[in-house]
Design a protein around this motif. Structure first.
Motif, PDB file in Angstrom:
ATOM      1  N   TRP A  42       0.812  -1.229   0.000  1.00 49.07           N
ATOM      2  CA  TRP A  42       0.000   0.000   0.000  1.00 49.07           C
ATOM      3  C   TRP A  42       0.837   1.267   0.000  1.00 49.07           C
ATOM      4  O   TRP A  42       0.381   2.292  -0.486  1.00 49.07           O
ATOM      5  CB  TRP A  42      -0.958  -0.016   1.191  1.00 49.07           C
ATOM      6  CG  TRP A  42      -0.283  -0.002   2.518  1.00 49.07           C
ATOM      7  CD1 TRP A  42       0.170  -1.076   3.222  1.00 49.07           C
ATOM      8  CD2 TRP A  42       0.022   1.142   3.295  1.00 49.07           C
ATOM      9  NE1 TRP A  42       0.738  -0.668   4.392  1.00 49.07           N
ATOM     10  CE2 TRP A  42       0.667   0.708   4.464  1.00 49.07           C
ATOM     11  CE3 TRP A  42      -0.183   2.510   3.130  1.00 49.07           C
ATOM     12  CZ2 TRP A  42       1.101   1.567   5.452  1.00 49.07           C
ATOM     13  CZ3 TRP A  42       0.252   3.378   4.115  1.00 49.07           C
ATOM     14  CH2 TRP A  42       0.886   2.904   5.254  1.00 49.07           C
ATOM     15  N   TRP A  45       1.554   2.144  -3.594  1.00 51.66           N
ATOM     16  CA  TRP A  45       0.381   2.350  -4.447  1.00 51.66           C
ATOM     17  C   TRP A  45       0.052   3.831  -4.431  1.00 51.66           C
ATOM     18  O   TRP A  45      -0.475   4.352  -3.454  1.00 51.66           O
ATOM     19  CB  TRP A  45      -0.781   1.502  -3.935  1.00 51.66           C
ATOM     20  CG  TRP A  45      -1.918   1.368  -4.875  1.00 51.66           C
ATOM     21  CD1 TRP A  45      -1.898   0.809  -6.123  1.00 51.66           C
ATOM     22  CD2 TRP A  45      -3.273   1.773  -4.640  1.00 51.66           C
ATOM     23  NE1 TRP A  45      -3.155   0.839  -6.671  1.00 51.66           N
ATOM     24  CE2 TRP A  45      -4.017   1.431  -5.787  1.00 51.66           C
ATOM     25  CE3 TRP A  45      -3.921   2.393  -3.587  1.00 51.66           C
ATOM     26  CZ2 TRP A  45      -5.379   1.680  -5.897  1.00 51.66           C
ATOM     27  CZ3 TRP A  45      -5.274   2.635  -3.689  1.00 51.66           C
ATOM     28  CH2 TRP A  45      -5.988   2.279  -4.848  1.00 51.66           C
ATOM     29  N   ASP A  62      -9.865  -1.921  -6.329  1.00 47.48           N
ATOM     30  CA  ASP A  62      -9.485  -0.566  -5.940  1.00 47.48           C
ATOM     31  C   ASP A  62     -10.211  -0.119  -4.672  1.00 47.48           C
ATOM     32  O   ASP A  62      -9.629   0.598  -3.856  1.00 47.48           O
ATOM     33  CB  ASP A  62      -9.708   0.421  -7.082  1.00 47.48           C
ATOM     34  CG  ASP A  62      -8.603   0.346  -8.117  1.00 47.48           C
ATOM     35  OD1 ASP A  62      -7.559  -0.300  -7.862  1.00 47.48           O
ATOM     36  OD2 ASP A  62      -8.769   0.944  -9.199  1.00 47.48           O
ATOM     37  N   ARG A  65      -8.204  -1.714  -1.975  1.00 44.79           N
ATOM     38  CA  ARG A  65      -6.903  -1.038  -1.840  1.00 44.79           C
ATOM     39  C   ARG A  65      -7.045   0.308  -1.110  1.00 44.79           C
ATOM     40  O   ARG A  65      -6.245   0.621  -0.234  1.00 44.79           O
ATOM     41  CB  ARG A  65      -6.274  -0.844  -3.214  1.00 44.79           C
ATOM     42  CG  ARG A  65      -5.693  -2.112  -3.790  1.00 44.79           C
ATOM     43  CD  ARG A  65      -5.067  -1.864  -5.169  1.00 44.79           C
ATOM     44  NE  ARG A  65      -4.694  -3.112  -5.774  1.00 44.79           N
ATOM     45  CZ  ARG A  65      -5.473  -3.834  -6.591  1.00 44.79           C
ATOM     46  NH1 ARG A  65      -6.680  -3.389  -6.923  1.00 44.79           N
ATOM     47  NH2 ARG A  65      -5.052  -4.971  -7.087  1.00 44.79           N
TER      48      ARG A  65
END
Length: 123
Positions: A42, A45, A62, A65
């Motif tokens: 993460w 990202w 998504d 995430r």
């Protein structure tokens, strides 16, 4: 049943004016109960936070995430670490967290969110 409890618990938690670590842990447990928190890198990202209007168009992956990044970044109050910071409580109160969860709910048809590996196989 777990999803209905998740949405009901969000309403209860949103009424708390001065949340404690226990309140925050409760929200994290609620999210974990339907597998909305999953391991991934993460911190690397770098996708921008969606606006509330963009959330319904997100993929299931998504949504997971963004929720996972939000939960993990709660540990980092210092912006210097390079984390795109957004707190769980902030997102709970402004409706973003519920919108992410509702989008995930629609993608799963009310089932528990599958692991990332299964989500990627389905694509």
């Amino acid at each position: 049943m777990r999803w209905q409890k998740l949405f009901a618990d969000f309403k209860t938690q949103a009424q708390i004016s001065n949340p404690t670590e226990i309140d925050l842990a409760t929200v994290h447990q609620i999210l974990g109960s339907v597998r909305l928190i999953q391991p991934f890198d993460w911190m690397k990202w770098q996708v921008a936070w969606p606006s509330i209007d963009e959330i319904p168009q997100l993929s299931l992956g998504d949504c997971v995430r963004h929720i996972t990044r939000m939960v993990r970044s709660d540990r980092y109050a210092d912006e210097e670490v390079g984390v795109i910071h957004r707190t769980t409580w902030q997102m709970l109160l402004n409706g973003e967290l519920e919108s992410l969860c509702r989008t995930a709910f629609l993608h799963t048809g009310g089932a528990i969110v599958p692991p990332f590996a299964e989500m990627e196989q389905a694509i």
